[in-house]
Design a protein around this motif. Structure first.
Motif, PDB file in Angstrom:
ATOM      1  N   ASP A   1      76.770  53.777  80.460  1.00 34.11           N
ATOM      2  CA  ASP A   1      76.641  52.877  81.605  1.00 34.11           C
ATOM      3  C   ASP A   1      76.316  51.441  81.203  1.00 34.11           C
ATOM      4  O   ASP A   1      75.947  50.620  82.042  1.00 34.11           O
TER       5      ASP A   1
ATOM      6  N   ASP B   1      70.688  53.502  82.481  1.00 34.34           N
ATOM      7  CA  ASP B   1      70.435  53.241  83.911  1.00 34.34           C
ATOM      8  C   ASP B   1      70.002  51.801  84.137  1.00 34.34           C
ATOM      9  O   ASP B   1      68.896  51.532  84.620  1.00 34.34           O
TER      10      ASP B   1
ATOM     11  N   ARG C   1      78.289  48.545  79.040  1.00 36.22           N
ATOM     12  CA  ARG C   1      79.447  48.132  78.241  1.00 36.22           C
ATOM     13  C   ARG C   1      79.055  46.988  77.303  1.00 36.22           C
ATOM     14  O   ARG C   1      78.159  46.184  77.623  1.00 36.22           O
TER      15      ARG C   1
ATOM     16  N   ARG D   1      72.561  57.627  78.803  1.00 35.85           N
ATOM     17  CA  ARG D   1      72.489  56.573  79.811  1.00 35.85           C
ATOM     18  C   ARG D   1      71.241  55.717  79.618  1.00 35.85           C
ATOM     19  O   ARG D   1      70.213  56.191  79.138  1.00 35.85           O
TER      20      ARG D   1
ATOM     21  N   HIS E   1      78.802  43.516  78.877  1.00 33.17           N
ATOM     22  CA  HIS E   1      77.789  43.221  79.884  1.00 33.17           C
ATOM     23  C   HIS E   1      76.856  42.123  79.375  1.00 33.17           C
ATOM     24  O   HIS E   1      76.507  42.092  78.187  1.00 33.17           O
TER      25      HIS E   1
END
Length: 391
Positions: free
Chosen positions: A337, A367, A339, A365, A342
């Motif tokens: 979650d 989050d 990339r 993850r 980002h």
């Protein structure tokens, strides 16, 4: 003559009763006092006390003497800030309790109401501890005498009262009782487990101020909360006073003036954490800069990604190693979650490789958009403090 006088008084009393407001007749199968109380309690759990009060008022329209509705309204009033009337309603709810179940409900309501009163500054923490202990003991005796009553709500909200009074031992004991009793309502198990973990995290964080401890207990930390943690627990000023804010050339006029101490942010003028907010603004902590127009927006909640970017800025500034701000750019992401393109990718990698923020390793993850809890932020600040002391 005396008899005539008494008859007249009796007739006046009857007329007074007859002119009083009569209970409203139900208009559907779900239009019952019990149902409206359930709706009101759900609103309280969602943090909507005004909405909850409206539901309790509807219940009281149907039955003005319904104990749970009276007690529930007392909690709503206390949450809103009206502790005096709230306490009276809770007492009325206890007086009107029709059975042991409703009596226990009123005791739990009392715990919730007085905890709100302390949270709102209307009841001293020491008083909360003493009074909540007395209420809890009455409720515990009631549970002991009446089989089938679930003690989970009583224990959970006594734990919440202890947390509000910053008595960690008492809180841990109460939440442990919920976890070991296997209550019929699994919701209390989940909530008690989360609060028990928060207590453990606070202990590990070894926070030194009451402000830090209170912030650590919040389920979702705000920009103002983070400012207070950085100033009061981390002592971020010593790390920033001799360095230039990263990206300071991009601040607009209002934000730049605020960071230089030239103006008071209008939306924090009456905020209880104003001094901490103005401090991080002067230091130019990335992620806690003022917004365009010089607004700080102190009550805006932070996500885990935003928390990571704030921690990254502190690490870069404290270490003096600017390369840390781009160290992981171009690498693959270990998180499904997050990339590599980002904006917060490098920050997430930097803080997770140092163990400052937890990940969901089983699912791979991070989050990033999840709320950053007070306990997570406190642990991160504590771990960062240890790391900074080695530099």
């Amino acid at each position: 003559m005396r008899v005539t006088c008494w008859i007249s008084i009796f007739m006046v009393a009857l007329l007074a009763v007859g002119c009083g407001k009569q209970p409203r007749q139900p208009q559907s199968m779900l239009d019952t006092p019990a149902h409206h109380v359930d709706v009101g309690m759900a609103s309280l759990d969602k943090g909507a006390p005004h909405q909850a009060q409206a539901s309790f008022d509807v219940a009281l329209e149907l039955d003005p003497d319904y104990g749970p509705a009276l007690a529930g309204k007392g909690v709503a009033l206390a949450a809103i800030g009206n502790w005096r009337d709230g306490e009276d309603y809770v007492d009325d709810g206890l007086d009107e309790a029709a059975d042991p179940s409703e009596e226990l409900f009123a005791h739990v309501a009392a715990l919730r109401a007085m905890t709100w009163a302390t949270r709102n500054g209307q009841l001293a923490a020491e008083t909360l501890l003493k009074r909540s202990d007395s209420v809890w003991k009455k409720g515990a005796r009631l549970v002991e005498k009446n089989g089938g009553l679930d003690p989970a709500p009583l224990n959970f909200y006594r734990g919440e009262a202890c947390l509000q009074a910053l008595d960690m031992d008492c809180a841990e004991n109460m939440f442990s009782r919920v976890l070991s009793a296997n209550p019929s309502n699994q919701q209390y198990v989940e909530r008690a487990e989360a609060r028990w973990r928060a207590v453990q995290m606070i202990r590990r964080a070894a926070l030194k101020t009451n402000v830090g401890i209170r912030i650590a207990l919040t389920e979702q930390i705000t920009r103002a909360d983070m400012a207070a943690l950085l100033v009061e627990e981390l002592g971020v000023g010593r790390l920033y006073e001799k360095t230039e804010p990263v990206g300071s050339e991009f601040l607009d006029a209002g934000a730049a003036a605020a960071s230089e101490g030239g103006t008071v942010l209008q939306d924090v003028a009456n905020h209880p954490l104003r001094a901490d907010i103005e401090a991080v603004t002067r230091y130019g902590v990335r992620g806690l800069q003022p917004f365009h127009g010089g607004q700080f927006k102190p009550d805006v909640a932070l996500s885990k990604a935003e928390g990571a970017m704030i921690l990254e800025d502190i690490i870069v500034r404290a270490s003096g190693d600017d390369s840390l701000a781009t160290r992981y750019i171009g690498r693959q992401s270990p998180f499904v979650d997050v990339r590599p393109d980002h904006a917060f990718f490098n920050a997430v990698m930097l803080v997770t490789t140092r163990g400052l923020l937890a990940t969901n390793a089983r699912q791979g993850r991070f989050d990033p958009l999840a709320p950053l809890s007070g306990a997570e932020a406190a642990l991160a600040v504590s771990a960062l403090k240890t790391e900074l002391n080695t530099w």
